[in-house]
Design an enzyme around this catalytic site. Sequence first.
Site, PDB file in Angstrom:
ATOM      1  N   MET A 221      42.834  81.614  39.737  1.00  0.00           N
ATOM      2  CA  MET A 221      42.071  82.247  38.661  1.00  0.00           C
ATOM      3  C   MET A 221      42.911  83.388  38.097  1.00  0.00           C
ATOM      4  O   MET A 221      43.172  84.380  38.780  1.00  0.00           O
ATOM      5  CB  MET A 221      40.740  82.774  39.190  1.00  0.00           C
ATOM      6  CG  MET A 221      39.813  83.159  38.077  1.00  0.00           C
ATOM      7  SD  MET A 221      38.177  83.530  38.708  1.00  0.00           S
ATOM      8  CE  MET A 221      37.287  83.699  37.187  1.00  0.00           C
TER       9      MET A 221
ATOM     10  N   CYS B  11      47.565  82.851  31.141  1.00  0.00           N
ATOM     11  CA  CYS B  11      46.214  83.342  31.424  1.00  0.00           C
ATOM     12  C   CYS B  11      46.105  84.822  31.149  1.00  0.00           C
ATOM     13  O   CYS B  11      47.004  85.590  31.476  1.00  0.00           O
ATOM     14  CB  CYS B  11      45.872  83.164  32.898  1.00  0.00           C
ATOM     15  SG  CYS B  11      45.829  81.470  33.401  1.00  0.00           S
TER      16      CYS B  11
ATOM     17  N   GLY C 295      48.517  76.884  38.841  1.00  0.00           N
ATOM     18  CA  GLY C 295      48.960  77.988  37.988  1.00  0.00           C
ATOM     19  C   GLY C 295      49.963  78.904  38.661  1.00  0.00           C
ATOM     20  O   GLY C 295      49.985  79.046  39.888  1.00  0.00           O
ATOM     21  N   GLY C 296      50.824  79.491  37.836  1.00  0.00           N
ATOM     22  CA  GLY C 296      51.766  80.478  38.340  1.00  0.00           C
ATOM     23  C   GLY C 296      53.036  79.898  38.932  1.00  0.00           C
ATOM     24  O   GLY C 296      53.824  80.629  39.527  1.00  0.00           O
TER      25      GLY C 296
ATOM     26  N   GLY D  71      51.474  73.869  34.437  1.00  0.00           N
ATOM     27  CA  GLY D  71      51.363  73.812  32.989  1.00  0.00           C
ATOM     28  C   GLY D  71      52.706  74.145  32.371  1.00  0.00           C
ATOM     29  O   GLY D  71      53.448  73.253  31.945  1.00  0.00           O
ATOM     30  N   SER D  72      53.069  75.431  32.402  1.00  0.00           N
ATOM     31  CA  SER D  72      54.289  75.847  31.692  1.00  0.00           C
ATOM     32  C   SER D  72      55.548  75.181  32.255  1.00  0.00           C
ATOM     33  O   SER D  72      56.500  74.927  31.525  1.00  0.00           O
ATOM     34  CB  SER D  72      54.448  77.360  31.755  1.00  0.00           C
ATOM     35  OG  SER D  72      54.809  77.755  33.042  1.00  0.00           O
TER      36      SER D  72
ATOM     37  N   TYR E 291      53.115  75.716  23.735  1.00  0.00           N
ATOM     38  CA  TYR E 291      52.347  75.696  24.980  1.00  0.00           C
ATOM     39  C   TYR E 291      51.251  76.734  24.827  1.00  0.00           C
ATOM     40  O   TYR E 291      51.538  77.878  24.483  1.00  0.00           O
ATOM     41  CB  TYR E 291      53.258  76.041  26.169  1.00  0.00           C
ATOM     42  CG  TYR E 291      52.507  76.116  27.491  1.00  0.00           C
ATOM     43  CD1 TYR E 291      51.729  75.042  27.922  1.00  0.00           C
ATOM     44  CD2 TYR E 291      52.573  77.236  28.297  1.00  0.00           C
ATOM     45  CE1 TYR E 291      51.045  75.094  29.123  1.00  0.00           C
ATOM     46  CE2 TYR E 291      51.889  77.299  29.507  1.00  0.00           C
ATOM     47  CZ  TYR E 291      51.122  76.222  29.905  1.00  0.00           C
ATOM     48  OH  TYR E 291      50.440  76.278  31.097  1.00  0.00           O
TER      49      TYR E 291
ATOM     50  N   GLY F 129      42.168  78.633  27.128  1.00  0.00           N
ATOM     51  CA  GLY F 129      41.202  79.680  26.782  1.00  0.00           C
ATOM     52  C   GLY F 129      41.685  80.497  25.590  1.00  0.00           C
ATOM     53  O   GLY F 129      41.092  81.526  25.256  1.00  0.00           O
TER      54      GLY F 129
ATOM     55  N   ARG G  70      35.126  75.319  29.140  1.00  0.00           N
ATOM     56  CA  ARG G  70      35.812  75.666  30.388  1.00  0.00           C
ATOM     57  C   ARG G  70      35.570  77.143  30.729  1.00  0.00           C
ATOM     58  O   ARG G  70      35.590  77.535  31.871  1.00  0.00           O
ATOM     59  CB  ARG G  70      37.307  75.396  30.211  1.00  0.00           C
ATOM     60  CG  ARG G  70      38.111  75.685  31.446  1.00  0.00           C
ATOM     61  CD  ARG G  70      39.548  75.217  31.309  1.00  0.00           C
ATOM     62  NE  ARG G  70      40.137  75.105  32.614  1.00  0.00           N
ATOM     63  CZ  ARG G  70      40.795  76.086  33.223  1.00  0.00           C
ATOM     64  NH1 ARG G  70      40.954  77.244  32.638  1.00  0.00           N
ATOM     65  NH2 ARG G  70      41.287  75.909  34.427  1.00  0.00           N
TER      66      ARG G  70
ATOM     67  N   GLN H 138      40.753  84.048  26.581  1.00  0.00           N
ATOM     68  CA  GLN H 138      41.223  84.322  27.945  1.00  0.00           C
ATOM     69  C   GLN H 138      42.586  83.672  28.143  1.00  0.00           C
ATOM     70  O   GLN H 138      42.968  83.314  29.250  1.00  0.00           O
ATOM     71  CB  GLN H 138      40.236  83.788  28.977  1.00  0.00           C
ATOM     72  CG  GLN H 138      38.932  84.564  29.008  1.00  0.00           C
ATOM     73  CD  GLN H 138      38.014  84.105  30.139  1.00  0.00           C
ATOM     74  OE1 GLN H 138      38.464  83.834  31.240  1.00  0.00           O
ATOM     75  NE2 GLN H 138      36.740  84.016  29.862  1.00  0.00           N
TER      76      GLN H 138
HETATM   77  P1  XMP Z   1      50.884  77.684  34.468  1.00  0.00           P
HETATM   78  O1  XMP Z   1      51.277  78.969  35.127  1.00  0.00           O
HETATM   79  O2  XMP Z   1      51.371  76.489  35.212  1.00  0.00           O
HETATM   80  O3  XMP Z   1      49.289  77.666  34.579  1.00  0.00           O
HETATM   81  O4  XMP Z   1      51.237  77.653  33.035  1.00  0.00           O
HETATM   82  C1  XMP Z   1      48.515  76.561  34.205  1.00  0.00           C
HETATM   83  C2  XMP Z   1      47.070  76.805  34.601  1.00  0.00           C
HETATM   84  O5  XMP Z   1      46.542  77.931  33.920  1.00  0.00           O
HETATM   85  C3  XMP Z   1      45.129  77.768  33.754  1.00  0.00           C
HETATM   86  N1  XMP Z   1      44.826  77.986  32.344  1.00  0.00           N
HETATM   87  C4  XMP Z   1      44.321  79.132  31.853  1.00  0.00           C
HETATM   88  N2  XMP Z   1      43.879  80.251  32.465  1.00  0.00           N
HETATM   89  N3  XMP Z   1      43.378  81.201  30.361  1.00  0.00           N
HETATM   90  C5  XMP Z   1      43.377  81.286  31.708  1.00  0.00           C
HETATM   91  O6  XMP Z   1      42.969  82.313  32.250  1.00  0.00           O
HETATM   92  C6  XMP Z   1      43.787  80.110  29.675  1.00  0.00           C
HETATM   93  O7  XMP Z   1      43.776  80.074  28.460  1.00  0.00           O
HETATM   94  C7  XMP Z   1      44.280  79.020  30.461  1.00  0.00           C
HETATM   95  N4  XMP Z   1      44.726  77.773  30.141  1.00  0.00           N
HETATM   96  C8  XMP Z   1      45.066  77.183  31.315  1.00  0.00           C
HETATM   97  C9  XMP Z   1      44.780  76.380  34.211  1.00  0.00           C
HETATM   98  O8  XMP Z   1      44.232  76.483  35.503  1.00  0.00           O
HETATM   99  C10 XMP Z   1      46.127  75.689  34.221  1.00  0.00           C
HETATM  100  O9  XMP Z   1      46.184  74.590  35.095  1.00  0.00           O
END
Ligand code: XMP
Length: 494
Positions: A306, A312, A346-347, A368-369, A392, A396, A408, A420
């Site tokens: 989260m 994020c 994430g991260g 994601g990234s 990218y 949110g 979401r 967000q």
């Molecule tokens: P990475 O670090 O791999 O993260 O780019 C991808 C993950 O980030 C989450 N996600 C979000 N979280 N606001 C958020 O707080 C957003 O707009 C958002 N879009 C994606 C999601 O869990 C994803 O897998």
Amino acid sequence: DGFPAGRLFSQGVSYTYDDVILLPHYIDFPADAVDLSTRLSRRVPLSIPCVASPMDTVSEAAMAVAMATLGGAAVVHGNASPAHQAAIIRSAKSRRIPLVTDPAFFSPSDRIAYDTDFNSAPYALVTESGTTKSRAVGVVAWSDWESLADKNVPVSEYMRPARASAPASCDFEQVAAFLAGEGLEYAPLVAEDGEVVDLVTAEQVQMIRSFPKLGVPSVGPDGRFLVGAAIGTREEDKERLEHLVKAGANVVVVDSSQGNSIYQIDMIKYAKNRYPGLDVIGGNVVTIAQAQNLIKAGVDGLRVGMGSGSICTTQEVCAVGRGQATAVYKVASFAKDHDVPVIADGGIANSGHIVKALVLGASTVMMGSFLAGSHEAPGVFEYQNGRRVKKYRGMGSLEAMTKGSDARYLGDTLKLKVAQGVVGAVADKGSILKFIPYTMQAVKQGFQDLGVSSLQSAHNLLQSEVLRLEIFSPPSPFQREMGYMVKNLLTLSS
Ligand code: XMP
């Protein structure tokens, strides 16, 4: 020496991946002996622990096909109508080769005015009517179009003829043999009903042959590439779920930024009851109490994170979240007793983060990234300050929520939308078919340094306190800046 994980993570401090470092252990096997096979959810095995995030700038058909080819998986995003999302799944499921060129279609009388008309593909297809539903007659190479002095001429004047088409049901080796046997540089792929679905080129076949081989591709019980799909928690998502299951989705992810809600719990119960054979992944969670509720509702996997994603801003906007290393460790230590695999979401910015996530108890990492900006990510390449980039964006972000992903973030009942997440761009990284195998090799070397030859043995050794960690004082802004400069220089010179 160092701290056992149980102690380090119970001191009221939230740690991110960069805050901790793993202490090396004893090596008695080669890096190639490390087995990274794992599970995405209770009944879904993978041969590599990598999952593409359900984001509209990451996971569509090309990503799903490439991730499954590598032995991982992609979760197709739900920021589209149910019919469109189902069509993406069907498209991925209909493939048997690790390629989705996604070329533009033209008719012989069309004129191509702009570079962007090529959809970032090196070739476009020419059919009699300019649609997928008519006979393929030729191919336009971007390089041929680019060298035209006068671009205001019909495609028929410079297209290359399509001498033969390959059946879309061919697998990679059959397509390669077909091109070689016929002496062709390219061939349209045609489905049984005559629809032109894609284009393969000898160059792509060569490129794929040159990539390192990974594990066994991910295939569902239907014998086709394994594909995941995201749903929301609204009433109408029940209908979406039906579309996705019919299209062949092998696993669904209930996509919420804070998963411990009555809406998600109801959706999990509904999905498990309606489709008992389908694995349902819940989340996102970062605490044991959240995980407990979703496990009670019947989830087959948990997505953890989260505010840890690169795009994020949840932690800044809502003041809620947790350091990702702490979140993964806490939730995974609890979920393992219920046989529920954890996805560290994430991260992930480098292979070291993957090693940390897996050792701390995750069964897979969701990215994601790390995958955005690849050839397989949706969207077209653009130029920014001379660099080739692809967009990218956070789901949110206002831009994505305008398309519908606000559910979401539970923003559906509110008139005011609060972002967000942010919108950005990621540099061209090439094909994931190439960089994921290298990343996995780096992860194997990390495991070797720790003396662990599989995910299970890493989890066991962490719990039994053989593996230890320390807090790694983060670099100062100046050191970080210097590090980036060196990295950039290395990238430029390599
Ligand atoms: P990475 O670090 O791999 O993260 O780019 C991808 C993950 O980030 C989450 N996600 C979000 N979280 N606001 C958020 O707080 C957003 O707009 C958002 N879009 C994606 C999601 O869990 C994803 O897998």
